[in-house]
Design an enzyme around this catalytic site. Sequence first.
Site, PDB file in Angstrom:
ATOM      1  N   THR A 169       0.904  -1.229   0.170  1.00 44.06           N
ATOM      2  CA  THR A 169      -0.080  -0.205   0.151  1.00 44.06           C
ATOM      3  C   THR A 169       0.868   1.272   0.182  1.00 44.06           C
ATOM      4  O   THR A 169       2.011   1.092   0.585  1.00 44.06           O
ATOM      5  CB  THR A 169      -0.975  -0.099   1.321  1.00 44.06           C
ATOM      6  OG1 THR A 169      -1.920  -1.140   1.215  1.00 44.06           O
ATOM      7  CG2 THR A 169      -1.531   1.375   1.628  1.00 44.06           C
ATOM      8  N   ARG A 197     -13.860  -7.305  -0.988  1.00 45.59           N
ATOM      9  CA  ARG A 197     -12.827  -7.580   0.471  1.00 45.59           C
ATOM     10  C   ARG A 197     -12.275  -6.332   0.545  1.00 45.59           C
ATOM     11  O   ARG A 197     -11.866  -5.557  -0.327  1.00 45.59           O
ATOM     12  CB  ARG A 197     -11.750  -8.667   0.588  1.00 45.59           C
ATOM     13  CG  ARG A 197     -11.017  -8.449   1.896  1.00 45.59           C
ATOM     14  CD  ARG A 197      -9.878  -7.537   1.672  1.00 45.59           C
ATOM     15  NE  ARG A 197      -8.883  -7.436   2.788  1.00 45.59           N
ATOM     16  CZ  ARG A 197      -8.007  -6.526   3.003  1.00 45.59           C
ATOM     17  NH1 ARG A 197      -7.756  -5.876   2.055  1.00 45.59           N
ATOM     18  NH2 ARG A 197      -7.322  -6.597   4.216  1.00 45.59           N
ATOM     19  N   GLY A 199     -10.179  -3.586   3.029  1.00 52.86           N
ATOM     20  CA  GLY A 199      -9.372  -3.596   4.144  1.00 52.86           C
ATOM     21  C   GLY A 199      -9.474  -2.123   4.861  1.00 52.86           C
ATOM     22  O   GLY A 199     -10.503  -1.478   4.642  1.00 52.86           O
ATOM     23  N   THR A 220      -0.223   0.808   6.772  1.00 53.73           N
ATOM     24  CA  THR A 220      -0.007  -0.218   6.023  1.00 53.73           C
ATOM     25  C   THR A 220       0.393  -1.416   6.800  1.00 53.73           C
ATOM     26  O   THR A 220       0.869  -1.480   7.798  1.00 53.73           O
ATOM     27  CB  THR A 220       1.049   0.147   4.881  1.00 53.73           C
ATOM     28  OG1 THR A 220       1.318  -1.295   4.267  1.00 53.73           O
ATOM     29  CG2 THR A 220       2.562   0.280   5.615  1.00 53.73           C
ATOM     30  N   GLY A 221      -0.403  -2.441   6.374  1.00 52.02           N
ATOM     31  CA  GLY A 221      -0.134  -3.792   6.850  1.00 52.02           C
ATOM     32  C   GLY A 221      -1.325  -4.539   6.664  1.00 52.02           C
ATOM     33  O   GLY A 221      -2.321  -4.399   5.769  1.00 52.02           O
ATOM     34  N   GLY A 223      -4.576  -5.642   6.903  1.00 51.14           N
ATOM     35  CA  GLY A 223      -5.778  -4.638   7.153  1.00 51.14           C
ATOM     36  C   GLY A 223      -6.733  -4.962   8.296  1.00 51.14           C
ATOM     37  O   GLY A 223      -7.291  -4.146   9.155  1.00 51.14           O
TER      38      GLY A 223
END
Length: 308
Positions: A169, A197, A199, A220-221, A223
């Site tokens: 992201t 989906r 996030g 970021t990561g 979600g």
Amino acid sequence: MYALAIHGGAGAMPRAQMPAARAAQARAALAAALAAGFAELERGAGSLDAVTRAVMALEDEPLFNAGRGAVYTLDGHHELDASIMEGTTLRAGAVCAVRHVRNPVALARAVMEHSPYVLLAAEGAEEFALERGFEPVPQSYFDTEARLEQLERLRRAGPGRLELSQLGTVGAVALDARGRLAAATSTGGITGKRFRRVGDSPLIGAGTYADDRAAAVSCTGHGECFIRAAAAHDVVARMRFGAASLAAAAHAVVHEELGRLGGEGGLIAIDAAGHVVLDFNGEGMYRASRVAGGEPRIGIYRGAGEPD
Ligand code: ASP
């Protein structure tokens, strides 16, 4: 004082496997996006323009998982999410699961500025984009070989533990010379995600938040964990209600709250005094920052040669 920080996601591959040429390419792309956003601040534009410009540059760069270069859903499509928030007014805009919008962050900004809503989804967002004069792009615009290979690997392996290399992201946070904060985030989501989906990135309070009374944050990561932790807002809340410093608030969210949930990733944040934090709990996070009067700082990993 003004400052800008950006990220290209917590999707860095393990340091030992990272080819030097790829790292150099990523650093150059980060430097270019940082320069584009910083030029806005230098010419006296607002933080909102700076984050929009920086995130659009990252969306146009196929290395990152946003706009061109976005990951694939399990059924082989691209669905993009983005959000933006202004810290002075707490105005915000977001879009999710769009398939034909070249720069989702620009559409999120249009939702904020030209609609009474905060979040528009899928076909509703696409229709709004057409009404606002956004030129639709075909799904093939987002295609890249690297992301297709990633999907094929995932299909062969079957659904397993989320790997950070499936992420990537992008986001930006800025403080302008008038003391106004802004944050923006844009993503293709997670490789092999189910269609529709959504996030944390387009969710205000989870992936993005900005409040001039505290900080602007872009995450970021993984979600799902960031949503459960209300991560971006948690940073702001710790500062506003717990009198935490930006660094302490970000550290607690990234290492304690997300750590507790098994949520890998990180965030970038900036406060009203221009302090910048780029924190992550995995091996790396593509990131860059620059404060007025200073030099650009660009990093991927921790340790020697990398900025804090
Ligand atoms: N947070 C994003 C999501 O879960 C992925 C990422 O940061 O790369 O959609």
